[in-house]
Structures are given as C-alpha cells and as structure tokens.
Design a protein around this motif. Structure first.
Motif, mmCIF file in Angstrom:
data_model
loop_
_atom_site.group_PDB
_atom_site.id
_atom_site.type_symbol
_atom_site.label_atom_id
_atom_site.label_comp_id
_atom_site.label_asym_id
_atom_site.label_seq_id
_atom_site.Cartn_x
_atom_site.Cartn_y
_atom_site.Cartn_z
ATOM 1 N N ILE B 19 -4.866 11.492 -5.762
ATOM 2 C CA ILE B 19 -4.482 11.530 -7.173
ATOM 3 C C ILE B 19 -2.955 11.595 -7.331
ATOM 4 O O ILE B 19 -2.372 10.892 -8.151
ATOM 5 N N VAL B 20 -2.310 12.435 -6.512
ATOM 6 C CA VAL B 20 -0.843 12.549 -6.599
ATOM 7 C C VAL B 20 -0.195 11.209 -6.279
ATOM 8 O O VAL B 20 0.702 10.742 -6.995
ATOM 9 N N VAL B 21 -0.672 10.572 -5.209
ATOM 10 C CA VAL B 21 -0.072 9.303 -4.801
ATOM 11 C C VAL B 21 -0.251 8.262 -5.905
ATOM 12 O O VAL B 21 0.704 7.569 -6.278
ATOM 13 N N LEU B 22 -1.470 8.181 -6.456
ATOM 14 C CA LEU B 22 -1.720 7.202 -7.526
ATOM 15 C C LEU B 22 -0.864 7.503 -8.757
ATOM 16 O O LEU B 22 -0.295 6.595 -9.366
ATOM 17 N N SER B 23 -0.742 8.792 -9.115
ATOM 18 C CA SER B 23 -0.024 9.119 -10.347
ATOM 19 C C SER B 23 1.475 8.863 -10.224
ATOM 20 O O SER B 23 2.171 8.776 -11.237
ATOM 21 N N SER B 24 1.967 8.705 -8.984
ATOM 22 C CA SER B 24 3.401 8.462 -8.818
ATOM 23 C C SER B 24 3.801 7.055 -9.278
ATOM 24 O O SER B 24 4.970 6.772 -9.448
ATOM 25 N N LEU B 40 7.486 1.288 -10.386
ATOM 26 C CA LEU B 40 8.075 1.983 -9.242
ATOM 27 C C LEU B 40 9.318 2.771 -9.671
ATOM 28 O O LEU B 40 10.106 3.197 -8.839
ATOM 29 N N ARG B 41 9.455 2.969 -11.002
ATOM 30 C CA ARG B 41 10.707 3.558 -11.470
ATOM 31 C C ARG B 41 10.957 4.955 -10.912
ATOM 32 O O ARG B 41 12.102 5.343 -10.694
ATOM 33 N N TRP B 42 9.887 5.725 -10.652
ATOM 34 C CA TRP B 42 10.089 7.097 -10.159
ATOM 35 C C TRP B 42 10.529 7.112 -8.708
ATOM 36 O O TRP B 42 11.229 8.010 -8.278
ATOM 37 N N TYR B 43 10.093 6.086 -7.965
ATOM 38 C CA TYR B 43 10.580 5.955 -6.587
ATOM 39 C C TYR B 43 12.062 5.582 -6.607
ATOM 40 O O TYR B 43 12.850 6.067 -5.805
ATOM 41 N N ALA B 44 12.417 4.694 -7.546
ATOM 42 C CA ALA B 44 13.819 4.297 -7.673
ATOM 43 C C ALA B 44 14.665 5.521 -8.017
ATOM 44 O O ALA B 44 15.753 5.727 -7.466
ATOM 45 N N ALA B 231 4.495 11.894 -2.925
ATOM 46 C CA ALA B 231 3.862 10.752 -2.257
ATOM 47 C C ALA B 231 4.641 10.373 -1.004
ATOM 48 O O ALA B 231 4.056 9.990 0.013
ATOM 49 N N THR B 232 5.967 10.538 -1.057
ATOM 50 C CA THR B 232 6.777 10.250 0.125
ATOM 51 C C THR B 232 6.487 11.264 1.232
ATOM 52 O O THR B 232 6.393 10.904 2.412
ATOM 53 N N LEU B 233 6.321 12.547 0.841
ATOM 54 C CA LEU B 233 5.931 13.577 1.810
ATOM 55 C C LEU B 233 4.595 13.219 2.458
ATOM 56 O O LEU B 233 4.411 13.359 3.664
ATOM 57 N N VAL B 234 3.666 12.734 1.623
ATOM 58 C CA VAL B 234 2.349 12.346 2.127
ATOM 59 C C VAL B 234 2.489 11.191 3.120
ATOM 60 O O VAL B 234 1.861 11.186 4.180
ATOM 61 N N LEU B 235 3.362 10.236 2.778
ATOM 62 C CA LEU B 235 3.588 9.100 3.675
ATOM 63 C C LEU B 235 4.122 9.580 5.030
ATOM 64 O O LEU B 235 3.655 9.139 6.088
ATOM 65 N N PHE B 236 5.064 10.501 4.988
ATOM 66 C CA PHE B 236 5.618 11.089 6.209
ATOM 67 C C PHE B 236 4.504 11.681 7.075
ATOM 68 O O PHE B 236 4.405 11.400 8.268
#
Lengths: 280, 257
Positions: B19-24, B40-44, B231-236
């Motif tokens: 859910i966190v990853v999708l909501s990002s 992807l604005r929040w990643y930017a 989501a980046t933490l999850v990717l790590f």
C-alpha cells in the motif's frame, strides 16, 4: 605470540562493545537510584504513587500480552502451514522474511495509510455510501495492537518454523497410522515438540512489544501512552533523565521479569526433549 | 482452519508495504488511497532534496561502517570461541546476544547515558558505536555457524604443507566461512539501515538517519513525499533480501544451529 594473548586479542573488539553496553546498563540503574548524590528510591515511589503511571504500566502489560497471545494464535498455524507446504516453500518464506526486514517505520506508516481517516478502508466505506464520517480505526488500542502484531508476528513465525522444520513429517504420520486422530496427534506430539519455538517467539514478541515506541506513537491515541512512549517523551520533551532512567528500569524489570522464567523453562524443556530423543 | 489462517497471515504481512509503495505514485498533494492519478512528482521531490539525500547518505554510510565493524568483531570473537575453545564460550555467546533481548526503549536510555558521558551524543561516531552493539547479535550467529561447519583439518593440512598463518587464513579459512561472512554483513547492514527505535534517542542537529527522519515527518505531516522515501527504503531492503537469497538462500533464517 602465546595462544592466550591471541585469544584475548580476538575477543577484545566484541568485548569492548559489550562492555560499553553493560557499563551503560549499570549506570542507568545507578542513576535512577540516586537523588542529590544520595541513594534514594524516590524516583520509583514517585512513579508508583501516580495513578496515571500505574495505569500506563497496566496498559503496557495488557497491550504487550494481547499482542503476544494474538501473535502466537495466528503465528503457529502459519508456521505449521509453511513447514508442511509441499510446493515452493521459498516463496512463502519470502512473504514472511521480506516484511520482517522492512523498517518498522514504513510498516507502521502503511497502517496509517490503510486505517487513517482518509485511508484505504474509510475511503472505500465512504465511496460505498456505508458511512458519512470516517470510522475511528486507529488512534486507539485496536490500531496499536494491529500494528504491533504486524511488526512482531514474523519473529513468532520464524521461531516456531525453525523448530517445526526439524520435526520429521513421518512422526505425525506414525501417530495417525497408530490410530490417533489428527487433533489428538497434534496436541500430544506436535505441540509439545514445538513448545521451545513457541516460547522463544513469545519471549521476543513480548519484549519488543513492551519496549515499542514507533508503532504506539503512530497508531495510538495521544493521551494513551505506553511505557516506551512515555520514556521517549520524558527524554526528548522534558529532558528528565533520572525519571526516564527509572522508567526504563521499570520497563526492564517488567520485560525480563516475565521473560527470564520463560527462558529457563524453555532451556529445561529443550534439554528434556533432546534427552528423550537420545533414548529412543 | 489452519490453511485459512495461514493464507490470511501471508497476505496480511506484505499488505501495508504494498500500500505504501502504491500510494507513493499519487499525483495528489495529500496522501490518499486509492491514489488520484499517477505521477512521479514525489520521487522527484525526494531525489531533488539535498536534505533527504544527505540523510540517505548518512544512513547508508552508518549501516556500511556498522556492518563492517560488527562483522569483523563477530568473526574475531567466533574464531576465539569456536577454534580456541574459550573457557566460558557459551556464556560469552549468550552475552553477545543480549542486545536482542533488551527492550529497545530501555536500550535507547542506556545509550543516551553512555554517549553523553563519552561526549558522543548527536554525533556520527556515537551512532556507529550504538549500531555496532545493536547488530552484533545478528552478525555473530551466521559467522559462528559457518565457522562450526568449516573443517579445521583443512587449515591444519595447509599449515603442515608449509603455509604461513596469514596465508592459511586468507586462502583456506576465509573462503570456508565466506557465506557466513556475507550473510553477517548483509544482515547487519539491513538491521542498521532500518533501525529507528534506539537511533531516534541519539540523533541531533548534525546527524540524522533516514528512518528517523521519516518517522518525525510522519508525526508532523502527511505529505506523499514520505511515501516516496518509504518506497525507496523498501526498494533498498528488497535488493538486500534478493542478494541474501542468492548468496545463502532465504532458508538460512529458519535454520537452527
């Protein structure tokens, strides 16, 4: 170089790290027992004389106990299912271990997204027209316990699973072929053999639940503190270190007072079980 | 019944993370689920922020140094206990596991007391010391297990064939425990990178870690940038788990030694 010196040098780095920890522990307890340079248990009597602290202690114990019991009740069947799964067990393990390694902040935050006023469940219920105001799914005990179970359940499953995987499937089949009903075979064979794993899981879940801060702060109500969150407030907002030290010592006694007897029982049980195994 | 509970639990565990990853990926300015439009604005925003990147760098460096130190200390300790037969070896191994059985809130206060007496409160050095102590239990077990499995006869053979101690160590002993070492390194890296409960007592104006920053942002605001950081933490963590699975097999976690 003589062997004893080499051994000493090898042990030095880890001993230094553990030494820092042990000295810190002793100083923590000491600082909670000193007021104005004198030995005084005043910090403790002050804590025990305040009704709100006693209530907080009770609340911590209740939430930790409930979290532990729920984790055991749903963790055991999950571990059992995974242990007896004939397909791709690695995938099931991944479903348990991956969430376990993701930071507790991210996981607790995930529950905020799901349970929050504008979250998944409330959004769905509003869209369905079932409710007009968001239901209160978090900022209460329900949210805290749900979050803690989610964060700590993998410890329980992994502890039970590591024991179950060592019990040969044939043992169960043997009891059943001798005419035992599945439920009876489960109670008399599997459950006692799995007990050391269950006790390890119970220990870990209970310890971490009593000392949790992040999950209760994110999912709990503002007024209802637990021991861990209260310690955090005393330190970060009021800078009252002696009181925080006293509360941390109370936390240690609360946690280890329950856990050490369980650990001794687990050792004793493991020794007895492996004895029985040798005799057959 | 067992089957029903198990399947429900196996779906329940990854749920909030998914859910966190999708909501990002929401394009809305506030956090909601299901998301309102893909963006992807929040990643930017996350990757364009010097503050967030600095905190990410601190966390990665902290986890790297912590993993190296606690794995090194664990290897040395395991060598002494397993190969030299230290007299109270079992008791010492139990001592190394104690940080695991102390409630984290209590460890937080213990470490405040310790670091402030060393003058290291709110410093990177202080965090390294604490993370080494916290990760030792996770680093020690895989190394010790690998060392117990490795056959000391190989080292004796190398030595009797004239190899010097250092050469024996580099060419015989170390390769034999390599899987255990890699596991220790990755495992303690993950634990340190994601640690928050103890660390949040010890950060200061000059040093901050990613999970602690996420935590304090979640308490204060609900900006979707936190979802992107999470989501980046999850990717790590996913990358780490993937590598762990390739190197040693995920089965390792449920093996008893």
């Amino acid at each position: 170089m003589p062997k004893s010196i080499r051994t000493g040098l090898l042990l030095a780095p880890s001993a230094l790290l553990m030494g820092v920890f042990v000295v810190g522990l002793v100083r923590l307890i000491a600082s909670s027992l000193i007021i104005d340079g004198q030995f005084d248990i005043g910090h403790y009597t002050a804590i025990l004389n305040r009704a709100d602290y006693v209530a907080m202690l009770g609340r911590t114990l209740r939430i930790a106990a409930l979290t532990t019991v729920i984790s055991a009740l749903i963790g055991f069947p999950t571990a059992y299912f995974v242990a007896r799964y004939r397909g791709n067990r690695n995938f099931l393990l991944l479903l348990i271990i991956f969430p376990w390694l993701v930071s507790i902040v991210v996981r607790s935050y995930g529950w905020v997204v799901i349970l929050g006023p504008r979250g998944l469940i409330n959004g769905y219920l509003t869209w369905m027209g079932l409710i007009d105001r968001p239901a209160k799914l978090m900022y209460n005990d329900f949210g805290v316990i749900l979050g803690l179970v989610h964060v700590l359940l993998p410890f329980m499953i992994i502890a039970v699973l590591s024991v179950l995987l060592q019990i040969p499937r044939s043992l169960e089949e043997a009891t059943m072929s001798l005419g035992s009903k599945p439920s009876h075979s489960f109670r008399t064979v599997m459950l006692p053999l799995a007990m050391p794993g269950i006790l390890t899981g119970v220990t870990l879940v209970y310890l971490m639940a009593t000392g949790a801060i992040v999950t209760p702060l994110l999912l709990g109500g503002l007024g209802d503190t637990m021991l861990g969150t209260e310690i955090f407030q005393e330190v970060m907002h009021f800078f009252d270190y002696p009181k925080a030290a006293a509360l941390a010592t109370v936390l240690l006694v609360t946690a280890l007072g329950v856990v050490l007897p369980i650990q001794f029982f687990e050792r004793w049980l493991s020794a007895r079980l492996s004895d029985g195994g040798d005799r057959t | 019944m067992t089957r029903f509970i198990a399947i429900a639990v196996l779906l329940f565990l990854p749920l909030p993370i998914v859910i966190v990853v999708l909501s990002s990926f929401t394009s809305a300015g506030y956090l909601s689920f299901p998301i309102e439009g893909f963006s992807l604005r929040w990643y930017a925003e996350f990757l364009g922020s010097a503050d967030w990147l600095r905190v990410l760098g601190t966390s990665a460096l902290l986890a790297l140094i912590g993993a190296l130190v606690s794995t090194g200390a664990s290897l040395a300790a395991a060598w002494a206990v397993v190969r030299h037969g230290v007299r109270f070896g079992t008791a010492y191994e139990t001592l190394l596991l104690t940080p695991l059985i102390f409630p984290h809130a209590a460890i937080g206060v213990i470490m405040i007391v310790t670091l402030s007496s060393l003058g290291w409160l709110g410093t990177f050095t202080g965090l390294v010391l604490v993370h080494c102590i916290l990760t030792i239990p996770y680093a020690y077990r895989p190394v010790a297990a690998a060392l117990r499995k490795a056959d000391p006869a190989l080292e004796e053979a190398a030595a009797s064939l004239g190899a010097r101690p250092w050469r024996t160590f580099w060419q015989v002993s170390l390769p034999a425990v390599r899987p255990g070492l890699v596991t220790s390194l990755l495992f303690s890296f993950i634990i340190s990178f994601d640690e928050v409960t103890v660390t949040m007592f010890l950060v200061g104006p000059f040093v901050m870690t990613l999970p602690v920053q996420v935590f304090s942002e979640v308490l204060e605001s609900a900006s979707p940038v936190i979802a992107a950081v999470s989501a980046t933490l999850v990717l790590f963590t996913s990358v780490m788990v993937f590598v762990l699975d390739k190197v040693i097999g995920i089965q390792f976690f449920v093996e008893r030694d």
